[in-house]
Design a protein around this motif. Structure first.
Motif, PDB file in Angstrom:
ATOM      1  N   SER A 645      75.544  -8.838 -28.889  1.00 48.51           N
ATOM      2  CA  SER A 645      74.771  -7.599 -28.924  1.00 48.51           C
ATOM      3  C   SER A 645      74.093  -7.382 -30.268  1.00 48.51           C
ATOM      4  CB  SER A 645      75.677  -6.404 -28.589  1.00 48.51           C
ATOM      5  OG  SER A 645      76.180  -6.515 -27.272  1.00 48.51           O
ATOM      6  N   VAL A 646      74.677  -7.927 -31.336  1.00 51.82           N
ATOM      7  CA  VAL A 646      74.089  -7.740 -32.662  1.00 51.82           C
ATOM      8  C   VAL A 646      72.832  -8.588 -32.855  1.00 51.82           C
ATOM      9  CG1 VAL A 646      76.292  -7.098 -33.711  1.00 51.82           C
ATOM     10  CG2 VAL A 646      75.613  -9.507 -33.627  1.00 51.82           C
ATOM     11  N   ASN A 647      72.577  -9.527 -31.971  1.00 54.36           N
ATOM     12  CA  ASN A 647      71.400 -10.396 -32.068  1.00 54.36           C
ATOM     13  C   ASN A 647      70.210  -9.683 -31.420  1.00 54.36           C
ATOM     14  OD1 ASN A 647      69.537 -12.467 -32.182  1.00 54.36           O
ATOM     15  ND2 ASN A 647      70.647 -13.845 -30.806  1.00 54.36           N
ATOM     16  N   ARG A 648      69.671  -8.696 -32.129  1.00 52.34           N
ATOM     17  CA  ARG A 648      68.580  -7.891 -31.575  1.00 52.34           C
ATOM     18  C   ARG A 648      67.317  -8.720 -31.354  1.00 52.34           C
ATOM     19  NH1 ARG A 648      69.472  -2.465 -31.642  1.00 52.34           N
ATOM     20  NH2 ARG A 648      71.349  -1.763 -32.735  1.00 52.34           N
ATOM     21  N   ALA A 649      66.996  -9.584 -32.300  1.00 54.36           N
ATOM     22  CA  ALA A 649      65.799 -10.410 -32.152  1.00 54.36           C
ATOM     23  C   ALA A 649      65.915 -11.304 -30.920  1.00 54.36           C
ATOM     24  CB  ALA A 649      65.582 -11.252 -33.404  1.00 54.36           C
ATOM     25  N   GLY A 650      67.081 -11.865 -30.705  1.00 49.39           N
ATOM     26  CA  GLY A 650      67.295 -12.695 -29.530  1.00 49.39           C
ATOM     27  C   GLY A 650      67.182 -11.898 -28.246  1.00 49.39           C
ATOM     28  N   ARG A 651      67.748 -10.703 -28.230  1.00 47.81           N
ATOM     29  CA  ARG A 651      67.668  -9.847 -27.041  1.00 47.81           C
ATOM     30  C   ARG A 651      66.220  -9.506 -26.717  1.00 47.81           C
ATOM     31  NH1 ARG A 651      71.319  -5.279 -29.214  1.00 47.81           N
ATOM     32  NH2 ARG A 651      69.931  -4.080 -27.836  1.00 47.81           N
ATOM     33  N   ASP A 652      65.446  -9.161 -27.733  1.00 45.58           N
ATOM     34  CA  ASP A 652      64.044  -8.805 -27.500  1.00 45.58           C
ATOM     35  C   ASP A 652      63.262  -9.998 -26.971  1.00 45.58           C
ATOM     36  OD1 ASP A 652      64.639  -6.285 -28.423  1.00 45.58           O
ATOM     37  OD2 ASP A 652      63.862  -6.640 -30.450  1.00 45.58           O
ATOM     38  N   ALA A 653      63.492 -11.171 -27.548  1.00 44.71           N
ATOM     39  CA  ALA A 653      62.773 -12.364 -27.096  1.00 44.71           C
ATOM     40  C   ALA A 653      63.129 -12.699 -25.657  1.00 44.71           C
ATOM     41  CB  ALA A 653      63.090 -13.537 -28.015  1.00 44.71           C
ATOM     42  N   VAL A 654      64.405 -12.584 -25.306  1.00 46.18           N
ATOM     43  CA  VAL A 654      64.835 -12.885 -23.936  1.00 46.18           C
ATOM     44  C   VAL A 654      64.169 -11.931 -22.950  1.00 46.18           C
ATOM     45  CG1 VAL A 654      66.813 -12.858 -22.384  1.00 46.18           C
ATOM     46  CG2 VAL A 654      67.013 -13.933 -24.626  1.00 46.18           C
ATOM     47  N   ALA A 655      64.070 -10.660 -23.317  1.00 41.80           N
ATOM     48  CA  ALA A 655      63.418  -9.681 -22.440  1.00 41.80           C
ATOM     49  C   ALA A 655      61.938 -10.015 -22.268  1.00 41.80           C
ATOM     50  CB  ALA A 655      63.595  -8.281 -23.009  1.00 41.80           C
ATOM     51  N   GLN A 656      61.297 -10.439 -23.340  1.00 42.98           N
ATOM     52  CA  GLN A 656      59.880 -10.790 -23.261  1.00 42.98           C
ATOM     53  C   GLN A 656      59.659 -12.053 -22.433  1.00 42.98           C
ATOM     54  OE1 GLN A 656      57.702 -10.561 -27.089  1.00 42.98           O
ATOM     55  NE2 GLN A 656      59.520  -9.518 -27.901  1.00 42.98           N
ATOM     56  N   LEU A 657      60.684 -12.876 -22.314  1.00 50.45           N
ATOM     57  CA  LEU A 657      60.581 -14.094 -21.511  1.00 50.45           C
ATOM     58  C   LEU A 657      60.777 -13.821 -20.022  1.00 50.45           C
ATOM     59  CD1 LEU A 657      62.544 -16.504 -23.862  1.00 50.45           C
ATOM     60  CD2 LEU A 657      60.124 -16.710 -23.256  1.00 50.45           C
ATOM     61  N   GLY A 658      60.970 -12.550 -19.659  1.00 40.30           N
ATOM     62  CA  GLY A 658      61.081 -12.191 -18.248  1.00 40.30           C
ATOM     63  C   GLY A 658      62.492 -12.141 -17.713  1.00 40.30           C
ATOM     64  N   PHE A 659      63.496 -12.116 -18.609  1.00 42.99           N
ATOM     65  CA  PHE A 659      64.887 -12.012 -18.173  1.00 42.99           C
ATOM     66  C   PHE A 659      65.304 -10.538 -18.191  1.00 42.99           C
ATOM     67  CE2 PHE A 659      64.589 -16.418 -19.009  1.00 42.99           C
ATOM     68  CZ  PHE A 659      65.666 -17.061 -18.416  1.00 42.99           C
ATOM     69  N   GLU A 660      66.138 -10.150 -17.257  1.00 48.34           N
ATOM     70  CA  GLU A 660      66.639  -8.780 -17.192  1.00 48.34           C
ATOM     71  C   GLU A 660      68.138  -8.759 -17.455  1.00 48.34           C
ATOM     72  OE1 GLU A 660      66.099  -7.144 -13.336  1.00 48.34           O
ATOM     73  OE2 GLU A 660      67.294  -8.684 -12.301  1.00 48.34           O
ATOM     74  N   GLU A 661      68.578  -7.723 -18.142  1.00 49.21           N
ATOM     75  CA  GLU A 661      70.001  -7.588 -18.445  1.00 49.21           C
ATOM     76  C   GLU A 661      70.768  -7.210 -17.185  1.00 49.21           C
ATOM     77  OE1 GLU A 661      72.860  -4.651 -21.093  1.00 49.21           O
ATOM     78  OE2 GLU A 661      70.860  -5.150 -21.871  1.00 49.21           O
TER      79      GLU A 661
END
Length: 678
Positions: A645-661
């Motif tokens: 959860s602390v990897n905010r940059a990774g979370r944002d990139a994954v969301a931009q790649l079309g993945f949903e939590e």
């Protein structure tokens, strides 16, 4: 009436007390002899059993038997052989072994003192940590070991056979109790290493699928070429997996809760057998110091304590901790007796070594070569040839066959090589600990039991001393092509046993006191300057209950991910979690099980670049351009991405790649998981 009564024959049981005392003494004597033989019986039986499994495992390749079938055949064979051995033992009359022979007087010539002085100087100069040119300790050590081996040769030629020492029941009981204590302690300590993803991961694969993966099982589903540095020769991982499947438990549980304690008992008993066989006096004290060395000198990734309990379930750990000392015991016994049974044990142990690690094909020839040198020095060239053939034909043959089938070892990346100085200081360490290791190498052979044990120990010392001469390891690496593992050559010494034997020093009228003082000084030095096995600096986690040899939080996170409703395809997660996943579930396929194994593949290929690029995303260390990430995800068929959860940059990139939590795990170890839309 009284006269008749006095002259009458004793009635009934009036003489029974004497007979009972005689019978009771005989029973105690038999029981004591049985207890004294237990370490030998247990280790020999284990050697034969695992050698049998290894042969069956290799033979199973020819007929494509599943591991569960091989394991079942092995169990039946062991049961039959066990019954036959029991019947044979019952037919033999158990008698107490004769007392140990009287040892000849210790060598006290001036050459003994010269060698001792040179050995002490070599140990001191070798351990100073780079402030002394390496040729100084190398030359002193080679001189000391050469003098000792020549003195041992002379003594062997002029003295009669000393005979095999006989353990007493009390001594064997102590060794057995220590081995059980060590086994119990193994349950509560965990030291995860990066190689575990291969060793334990393979056991998990075997347990879940009942298949021996002959190709890559970490990056692909048994499709890509296997790791050339890990040919399917070793049988220990398959044994652990088949054991878990047979018991109906997880392979990791079978490895760490069932197999590891058994291996710990056998490793300690192997050490006891060597110390008892080679120590001229006070073997219990020497054995205690040897065990203390293993527990107190860990920390370093090459320290022998690190290769004991924390890594016994890895074949190379059991090889250096049990096979090496037992091989010296078997060679000593055979060289003295020329018994066919002892020679058979040498061959069986070489099969065991092959089933544990491919390293045996490198280290075992050096050990057997050292023993062969000892035999040649006293004119026993036929014995040297026989021992070499029996001990080396199986491990070298297995490697040759595997290389013919799989091809040469792939050369990828930079290979780390340690020269003679680096090898000594990596394994025998520096400072006070390095001095102790040097004394064990160059002085302990002078203290070993005379004749055959001393000749073999001195030959091992002179062999290693030659290897530690500057330039020798470089030449050996150039010829063999195995430079990366030549830092393991000190394994031929059975160093912990020689450290223990240092306390058997014999001084006129002060022998017992000197032994006690030396033992106390050794243990105090190890405790003061060593890193204990249980310390955090040894990367060991100690728990109040038995634990898997994994960081517990990582284990819990991976089990949580494994339980999610995920789409089929690869999982991308932080590198530490992906290294853990194959040890949890072989069906939990991940992008990068271990970065180091990619060295065998084309570094410019998408196969390598995609995995490293995505791992950096999950770790939060580097975010590549989104089009590159999307292409890598598509090529690898990544359908699930989990990040801390602390990897905010990774979370944002994954969301931009079309993945949903779709899943969150709360702290500690908070994780968020994403899956592809649609």
């Amino acid at each position: 009436m009284s006269t008749v009564a006095n002259d009458a024959e004793p009635v009934g049981d009036q003489r029974m007390p004497d007979e009972q005392r005689t019978g009771g003494h005989d029973a105690r004597r038999r029981f004591g002899a049985f207890v004294a033989s237990l370490p030998r019986r247990m280790t020999d039986a284990s050697v034969l059993a695992f050698a049998l499994f290894t042969v069956l495992y290799h033979a199973a390749f020819l007929v494509a038997l599943r591991p569960s079938v091989t394991f079942g055949v092995w169990l039946v064979c062991c049961a039959v052989l066990g019954v036959l051995a029991l019947v044979r033992a019952l037919r033999r009359r158990a008698v107490e072994a004769p007392p140990a022979p009287v040892e000849p007087a210790a060598d006290r010539s001036r050459w003994w003192w010269i060698a001792a002085g040179a050995g002490v100087l070599a140990a001191g100069t070798a351990a100073v940590g780079g402030r002394m040119p390496w040729w100084v300790p190398a030359a002193l050590g080679l001189f000391a070991s050469a003098v000792v081996v020549l003195r041992a040769r002379r003594a062997w030629l002029v003295r009669a056979e000393a005979g095999e020492p006989v353990a007493r029941g009390g001594q064997a009981t102590y060794a057995l109790l220590v081995s059980v204590g060590v086994a119990v302690s193994s349950l509560f300590m965990a030291r995860n290493t990066q190689d575990d993803v291969f060793y334990v991961g393979k056991s998990v694969w075997v347990a879940q699928r009942d298949i021996v993966p002959l190709r890559d099982f970490l990056f692909t589903e048994n499709v890509a070429a296997p790791l050339s540095t890990q040919p399917p020769i070793s049988s220990i991982e398959v044994f652990a997996g088949a054991l878990g499947r047979f018991l109906g438990i997880h392979a990791a549980t079978a490895t760490w809760y069932v197999l590891l304690p058994v291996l710990a008992v056998l490793a300690v008993l192997a050490l006891w057998r060597l110390v008892h066989r080679w120590a001229p006096r006070r073997p219990v004290l020497a054995f205690t110091v040897a065990v203390a060395y293993l527990y107190l000198v860990a920390g370093s990734d090459a320290a022998l304590g690190t290769f004991h309990l924390p890594r016994l379930y890895e074949g190379k750990g059991m090889f250096v901790s049990a096979v090496i000392p037992l091989m010296w015991v078997y060679l000593t016994d055979w060289f003295e007796s020329r018994s066919r049974w002892k020679l058979f044990l040498v061959g069986a142990l070489s099969v065991v070594a092959t089933g544990l690690t491919s390293t045996s094909a490198i280290i075992l020839p050096l050990l057997v070569g050292a023993a062969g040198l000892a035999m040649l020095l006293v004119g026993r060239w036929r014995d040297a040839l026989t021992a070499g053939v029996v001990a080396l034909v199986y491990p070298i043959g297995a490697v040759v066959v595997s290389r013919l089938v799989l091809g040469p070892v792939a050369a990828g990346g930079d290979v780390q090589f340690f020269d003679a100085e680096g090898t000594y200081r990596r394994t025998l360490l520096i400072g006070v600990l390095g001095v102790v290791g040097g004394l064990a190498l160059w002085c302990a052979p002078m203290l070993v039991r005379p004749r055959t044990p001393r000749l073999l120990a001195a030959s091992a010392a002179v062999t290693l001393s030659v290897l530690l001469v500057p330039g020798v390891l470089e030449a050996l690496g150039a010829v063999s092509g195995v430079s990366a593992v030549l830092w393991r050559v000190p394994w031929i010494l059975a160093l912990p046993g020689l450290v223990g034997i240092l306390c058997t020093v014999d001084l006129p009228r002060l022998s017992r006191l000197a032994s006690a003082v030396v033992a106390a000084a050794l243990v105090a030095s190890l405790a003061s300057f060593g890193t204990p096995m249980w310390a955090k600096e040894s990367f060991v986690e100690v728990a109040p209950h038995p634990i898997w040899k994994l960081p517990q939080q990582r284990k819990q996170i991976v089990f949580w991910i494994d339980g999610l409703d995920r789409p089929s395809g690869l999982l991308l997660a932080p590198s530490t979690l992906m290294r853990t996943a194959p040890m949890i579930d072989s069906r939990l396929r991940v992008v990068l099980p271990r970065d180091g194994y990619l060295l065998e593949y084309d570094q410019n290929s998408d196969f390598v670049r995609d995995r490293r690029r995505l791992a950096k995303l999950a770790d939060g260390t580097e975010i590549a351009p989104l089009p590159e990430l999307a292409a890598s995800i598509e090529r690898l068929n990544v359908t699930t991405i989990c990040v801390y959860s602390v990897n905010r940059a990774g979370r944002d990139a994954v969301a931009q790649l079309g993945f949903e939590e779709f899943a969150r795990r709360p702290a500690p170890g908070a994780v968020r998981c994403f899956r592809q839309n649609g």
